[in-house]
Design a protein around this motif. Sequence first.
Motif, PDB file in Angstrom:
ATOM      1  N   GLU A  15      20.232  12.481   6.118  1.00 37.02           N
ATOM      2  CA  GLU A  15      19.953  12.803   7.570  1.00 37.02           C
ATOM      3  C   GLU A  15      20.508  14.083   7.736  1.00 37.02           C
ATOM      4  O   GLU A  15      21.518  14.652   7.273  1.00 37.02           O
ATOM      5  CB  GLU A  15      20.385  11.657   8.650  1.00 37.02           C
ATOM      6  CG  GLU A  15      19.922  12.113  10.069  1.00 37.02           C
ATOM      7  CD  GLU A  15      18.526  11.755  10.141  1.00 37.02           C
ATOM      8  OE1 GLU A  15      17.882  12.850  10.491  1.00 37.02           O
ATOM      9  OE2 GLU A  15      17.897  10.836  10.198  1.00 37.02           O
ATOM     10  N   LEU A  16      19.878  14.645   8.832  1.00 35.14           N
ATOM     11  CA  LEU A  16      20.620  15.994   9.166  1.00 35.14           C
ATOM     12  C   LEU A  16      21.864  15.925   9.634  1.00 35.14           C
ATOM     13  O   LEU A  16      22.709  17.014   9.488  1.00 35.14           O
ATOM     14  CB  LEU A  16      19.635  17.034  10.158  1.00 35.14           C
ATOM     15  CG  LEU A  16      18.162  17.201   9.768  1.00 35.14           C
ATOM     16  CD1 LEU A  16      17.365  17.692  11.030  1.00 35.14           C
ATOM     17  CD2 LEU A  16      18.277  18.188   8.631  1.00 35.14           C
ATOM     18  N   ILE A  17      22.200  14.856  10.346  1.00 39.44           N
ATOM     19  CA  ILE A  17      23.825  14.631  10.895  1.00 39.44           C
ATOM     20  C   ILE A  17      24.411  13.573  10.047  1.00 39.44           C
ATOM     21  O   ILE A  17      23.942  12.559  10.081  1.00 39.44           O
ATOM     22  CB  ILE A  17      23.587  14.366  12.356  1.00 39.44           C
ATOM     23  CG1 ILE A  17      22.663  15.646  13.085  1.00 39.44           C
ATOM     24  CG2 ILE A  17      24.863  14.097  12.770  1.00 39.44           C
ATOM     25  CD1 ILE A  17      22.633  15.190  14.531  1.00 39.44           C
ATOM     26  N   GLU A  18      25.509  13.903   9.417  1.00 38.78           N
ATOM     27  CA  GLU A  18      26.065  13.041   8.714  1.00 38.78           C
ATOM     28  C   GLU A  18      26.533  11.687   9.463  1.00 38.78           C
ATOM     29  O   GLU A  18      27.244  12.021  10.450  1.00 38.78           O
ATOM     30  CB  GLU A  18      27.380  13.769   7.836  1.00 38.78           C
ATOM     31  CG  GLU A  18      28.084  13.184   6.913  1.00 38.78           C
ATOM     32  CD  GLU A  18      28.989  14.188   6.180  1.00 38.78           C
ATOM     33  OE1 GLU A  18      28.707  14.172   4.927  1.00 38.78           O
ATOM     34  OE2 GLU A  18      29.904  14.643   6.622  1.00 38.78           O
ATOM     35  N   SER A  24      24.687  10.447   4.349  1.00 40.28           N
ATOM     36  CA  SER A  24      25.057  11.790   3.955  1.00 40.28           C
ATOM     37  C   SER A  24      24.146  12.930   4.503  1.00 40.28           C
ATOM     38  O   SER A  24      23.066  12.664   4.902  1.00 40.28           O
ATOM     39  CB  SER A  24      25.013  11.944   2.316  1.00 40.28           C
ATOM     40  OG  SER A  24      25.637  11.046   1.898  1.00 40.28           O
ATOM     41  N   ARG A  25      24.785  13.926   4.798  1.00 38.99           N
ATOM     42  CA  ARG A  25      23.970  15.064   5.356  1.00 38.99           C
ATOM     43  C   ARG A  25      23.034  15.708   4.083  1.00 38.99           C
ATOM     44  O   ARG A  25      23.740  16.166   3.396  1.00 38.99           O
ATOM     45  CB  ARG A  25      24.809  16.151   5.854  1.00 38.99           C
ATOM     46  CG  ARG A  25      24.293  17.354   6.696  1.00 38.99           C
ATOM     47  CD  ARG A  25      25.093  18.224   7.415  1.00 38.99           C
ATOM     48  NE  ARG A  25      24.501  19.262   8.122  1.00 38.99           N
ATOM     49  CZ  ARG A  25      23.748  20.407   7.739  1.00 38.99           C
ATOM     50  NH1 ARG A  25      23.817  20.678   6.451  1.00 38.99           N
ATOM     51  NH2 ARG A  25      23.288  21.063   8.447  1.00 38.99           N
TER      52      ARG A  25
END
Length: 127
Positions: A15-18, A24-25
């Motif tokens: 995802e874009l945000i860890e 994981s980012r």
Amino acid sequence: MALSKMGLKNVIGVELIESLPLVSRANPHNLPFFDGAFDVAFTGHLMAALYPLRNAEEMERTVRNGGVCVVVVDECGEEEVKEIVRLFRRSRLLSSSDVTLNGRRVEAELKKALKFVENLEIPQILT
């Protein structure tokens, strides 16, 4: 976590945000994985992606021949389904069905690479 409970092994969330340890980012438009690294790719955010076509291309690239891309979107009509199917240029639609996910009615689409292995086992929850 839910995919692991279904029996899928080595589940990697990006995802874009860890959100460690489960997610994981990573940029879904440029995934840091080898071609054909996965059996299954899943997204619930394809139509919210900045570049949905690029996201679909990355899903296809990182799923092995015979693998499955699962796309979950808000409930939609036949034209919207066709629009999503067109994003997957190296795949064909296996099925599309209405499901309830976290209390929301959504459309689940399963796609499979054109070069596919017969008798691919798909977890029961996805069929």
